[in-house]
Design a protein around this motif. Sequence first.
Motif, PDB file in Angstrom:
ATOM      1  N   LYS A 194       0.839  -1.205   0.000  1.00 32.00           N
ATOM      2  CA  LYS A 194       0.000   0.000   0.000  1.00 32.00           C
ATOM      3  C   LYS A 194       0.872   1.252   0.000  1.00 32.00           C
TER       4      LYS A 194
ATOM      5  N   ASP B 157      -7.379  -0.703 -12.604  1.00 31.44           N
ATOM      6  CA  ASP B 157      -7.248  -1.442 -11.347  1.00 31.44           C
ATOM      7  C   ASP B 157      -8.015  -0.731 -10.235  1.00 31.44           C
TER       8      ASP B 157
ATOM      9  N   TYR C 132      -8.299  -1.370  -6.953  1.00 30.58           N
ATOM     10  CA  TYR C 132      -7.562  -1.121  -5.705  1.00 30.58           C
ATOM     11  C   TYR C 132      -6.666   0.109  -5.855  1.00 30.58           C
ATOM     12  N   TYR C 133      -5.969   0.206  -6.984  1.00 27.38           N
ATOM     13  CA  TYR C 133      -5.112   1.369  -7.205  1.00 27.38           C
ATOM     14  C   TYR C 133      -5.943   2.657  -7.218  1.00 27.38           C
TER      15      TYR C 133
ATOM     16  N   THR D 116      -8.692   3.216  -5.640  1.00 28.67           N
ATOM     17  CA  THR D 116      -9.070   3.467  -4.251  1.00 28.67           C
ATOM     18  C   THR D 116      -7.915   4.103  -3.487  1.00 28.67           C
TER      19      THR D 116
END
Length: 177
Positions: free
Chosen positions: A109, A151, A153-154, A156
């Motif tokens: 992260k 993506d 997650y990226y 977010t």
Amino acid sequence: NKAAGDRHEKLLETPSMYQTVRLVGETVKEVIAQSSPAGDQADSYFNASFILGGQIKGSQPRLFMIYPEGNFIESTDDTPFFQIGETKYGKPIIIRAYDRTMSLAETAKLLLVSFDSTLKSNLSVGLPLDLLFLELDAFKVGLKKRIGHDDQYYRTISDGWSNALKAAFASLPDFPG
């Protein structure tokens, strides 16, 4: 060519990461010397830096940064990470937030926040990002992931970091001037 094949076999047979990094460093220096009319100077026509890490069975994992001149340094407790390329935007984030007790998920992260800051600050840097994880004593690739524009997650992380920075800035006292 035969020399490249021989070097490949030697690389796979090195008994230590130190000998591996020496072989790669010598190869980089040799290629630069052969590719540049000016010789083996770091500011020559061809220039390359590498981060080399890994583990040989029976020993601890090691991480090295190899310079264009063929010399190298090893990661230590004082220098637990290396960056190559555009470092001025993302490195301060890692320096301020990194803690050696972080989990792999927290570290990933943090790296994405660092990369995101660089991507937002320099138009010459862009997606995709490639992540590869090697677990201690596993001797095989763990997670391998390519992060592109789609993506979730990226996205977010990127949006969350932007919002968190704005909130942190707003919470600071105004200049008393």
